[in-house]
Design an enzyme around this catalytic site. Structure first.
Site, short mmCIF file in Angstrom:
data_model
loop_
_atom_site.label_atom_id
_atom_site.label_comp_id
_atom_site.label_asym_id
_atom_site.label_seq_id
_atom_site.Cartn_x
_atom_site.Cartn_y
_atom_site.Cartn_z
N SER A 1 0.84 -1.21 0.00
CA SER A 1 0.00 0.00 0.00
C SER A 1 0.87 1.25 0.00
CB SER A 1 -0.86 -0.02 1.28
OG SER A 1 -1.35 1.26 1.57
N TYR B 1 -1.80 -1.21 10.88
CA TYR B 1 -2.11 -1.84 9.59
C TYR B 1 -0.98 -1.55 8.59
CZ TYR B 1 -3.56 -1.43 4.75
OH TYR B 1 -3.57 -1.47 3.38
N LYS C 1 2.32 -3.83 6.48
CA LYS C 1 2.78 -3.80 5.08
C LYS C 1 4.30 -3.57 5.03
CE LYS C 1 -1.28 -4.31 3.14
NZ LYS C 1 -1.63 -5.62 2.59
C1 UD1 Z 1 -6.46 4.92 4.20
C2 UD1 Z 1 -5.22 4.61 4.97
C3 UD1 Z 1 -4.31 3.77 4.13
C4 UD1 Z 1 -5.02 2.55 3.60
C5 UD1 Z 1 -6.26 2.97 2.83
C6 UD1 Z 1 -7.04 1.77 2.35
C7 UD1 Z 1 -4.67 6.40 6.55
C8 UD1 Z 1 -3.76 7.54 6.85
N1 UD1 Z 1 -4.51 5.83 5.35
O1 UD1 Z 1 -6.11 5.73 3.10
O2 UD1 Z 1 -3.24 3.37 4.94
O3 UD1 Z 1 -4.16 1.82 2.73
O4 UD1 Z 1 -7.08 3.75 3.71
O5 UD1 Z 1 -7.67 1.11 3.40
O6 UD1 Z 1 -5.50 6.06 7.34
N2 UD1 Z 1 -12.92 10.79 3.83
C9 UD1 Z 1 -13.96 11.65 4.09
N3 UD1 Z 1 -15.12 11.15 4.59
C10 UD1 Z 1 -15.29 9.82 4.85
C11 UD1 Z 1 -14.21 8.92 4.59
C12 UD1 Z 1 -13.03 9.46 4.09
O7 UD1 Z 1 -13.85 12.87 3.88
O8 UD1 Z 1 -16.37 9.43 5.33
C13 UD1 Z 1 -11.67 11.34 3.28
C14 UD1 Z 1 -10.47 11.08 4.16
O9 UD1 Z 1 -10.38 12.07 5.16
C15 UD1 Z 1 -9.34 11.13 3.14
C16 UD1 Z 1 -10.00 10.60 1.85
O10 UD1 Z 1 -11.40 10.70 2.05
O11 UD1 Z 1 -8.96 12.46 2.94
C17 UD1 Z 1 -9.65 9.16 1.55
O12 UD1 Z 1 -9.89 8.38 2.73
P1 UD1 Z 1 -9.82 6.80 2.76
O13 UD1 Z 1 -10.72 6.24 1.71
O14 UD1 Z 1 -10.05 6.35 4.16
O15 UD1 Z 1 -8.35 6.44 2.30
P2 UD1 Z 1 -6.92 7.01 2.78
O16 UD1 Z 1 -7.03 7.84 4.00
O17 UD1 Z 1 -6.27 7.64 1.61
#
Ligand code: UD1
Length: 332
Positions: free
Chosen positions: A124, A149, A153
């Site tokens: 990842s 997590y 990796k």
């Molecule tokens: C996260 C993990 C990463 C993991 C990936 C897949 C962290 C720092 N990173 O990535 O290690 O490989 O998930 O499981 O935790 N968001 C919203 N509203 C929501 C959900 C998410 O605004 O309800 C935003 C988050 O704040 C972020 C973006 O969407 O800015 C992407 O979030 P997410 O899908 O959880 O992935 P990552 O944070 O990139």
């Protein structure tokens, strides 16, 4: 080739199984169904007209893993199986380390016992932690995940490097995924997490499907054009094809590392707006506080995979949003 796919009924695993079968590989799946459903096997059969051999085993039990290797002669292994929820890993580090590391060690032990020399590992972008700049190159520091997590990796990447030092006839391919979203164009396969989802697209789908009223966008004051975080969203079918390329193209012994991303950053708000544009205005959202631990900007340099694997992500953000909703609608 005959390939063992661990976690082959999960989100990325199932899409990869379909692409492997369509590329004429023979697939054996092992999955303990802890975050997937057995019906996915029927869906794979429906799409490909092939029903892969399936084992419902837990990879932490060495004797069970051994049974699989006793029954088949594999040319390679693609290792997806693992626990993957960031927040859960923070509250249950022991379970995460135990499951993800022991599974991998058992698999590597059986590969050694049965002389299977080729493994593709599902890593990842979280191994890069908070990157110093973007796009993120494979050569950037990569042992700096910010949660248990992610550290599994990092540890597994190190274990694989050590295995190569011990046996330099191994071919090890580490694929570092950015943010996989979307679903199979048939609407039969997609992301269907058990319980409350952690990631953005499953949340968007819950709101679109009426299970939750409003999407919370975490943070609107980041130093980006619209103030929301930027990610490299990649269609899961493109990602799956990247694995087939890794199996087909990487033949030399060694440890080969590739980013699988589009090379393009898209903001959270852009993704939500695109979802509403292509699917009708069905996702209400509001801004909320930043989510602790979020990386503000994260996107891949995807040139190495393009040059060496001859792989590029082809599907657009529109495709990702359309296909994800198409899958969710079929589920109703
Ligand atoms: C996260 C993990 C990463 C993991 C990936 C897949 C962290 C720092 N990173 O990535 O290690 O490989 O998930 O499981 O935790 N968001 C919203 N509203 C929501 C959900 C998410 O605004 O309800 C935003 C988050 O704040 C972020 C973006 O969407 O800015 C992407 O979030 P997410 O899908 O959880 O992935 P990552 O944070 O990139």
């Amino acid at each position: 080739m005959k390939i063992l796919v661990t976690g082959g009924l999960g989100f990325i695993g199932s899409h990869t199984v379909v692409e492997l079968i369509e590329d004429r590989h023979e697939v054996v799946i092992v999955d303990n169904l802890c975050n997937s459903k057995i019906e996915v096997l029927d869906k794979i059969e429906k799409i490909t007209k092939v029903r892969p051999t399936f084992y419902k085993y837990n990879l932490t039990i060495l004797e069970d893993v051994r049974k699989i290797f006793e029954n088949h002669t594999f040319d390679g292994v693609i290792h997806f199986a693992g626990l993957k929820a960031v927040s859960e890993s923070i509250s249950m580090p022991i379970e995460y380390y135990e499951n993800n590391l022991i599974s991998t060690l058992n698999l590597l032990r059986c590969m050694r016992e049965y002389s299977v020399k080729n493994i593709v590992f599902s890593s990842s972008a979280c191994v890069y932690g908070i990157p110093k700049e973007n796009p993120i190159d494979e050569e950037f520091p990569s042992n700096i995940a910010t949660n248990p997590y992610g550290r599994t990796k990092c540890f597994i990447e190190d274990i694989l490097r050590d295995c190569y030092i011990a046996d330099n006839t191994l071919t090890i391919t580490i694929l570092r995924y950015f943010n996989p979203v979307g679903a199979h164009a048939s609407g039969l396969l997609g992301e269907d997490p058990n319980g409350i989802p952690n990631n953005l697209m499953p949340f968007i789908l819950r709101v679109a499907g009426g299970e939750t009223d409003t999407l919370k966008i975490f943070g609107k004051d980041y130093d980006t054009e619209d103030g929301t975080c930027i990610r490299d969203f990649i269609h899961v079918v493109d990602l799956a094809k990247g694995h087939v390329k890794a199996i087909d193209k990487v033949k030399d012994a060694g440890v080969h590392v590739y980013n699988l991303g589009t090379g393009k950053g898209t903001s959270v708000l852009e993704l939500v707006d695109t979802f509403n544009k292509v699917n009708g205005d069905i996702v209400n959202y509001e801004f909320a506080d930043r989510r602790p631990g979020d990386v503000p900007v994260n996107f891949a340099k995807a040139d190495k995979a393009r040059l060496e694997l001859e792989w590029v992500a082809e599907l657009t953000i529109e495709d990702m949003c359309k296909d994800a909703w198409n899958f969710r609608k079929h589920k109703k």
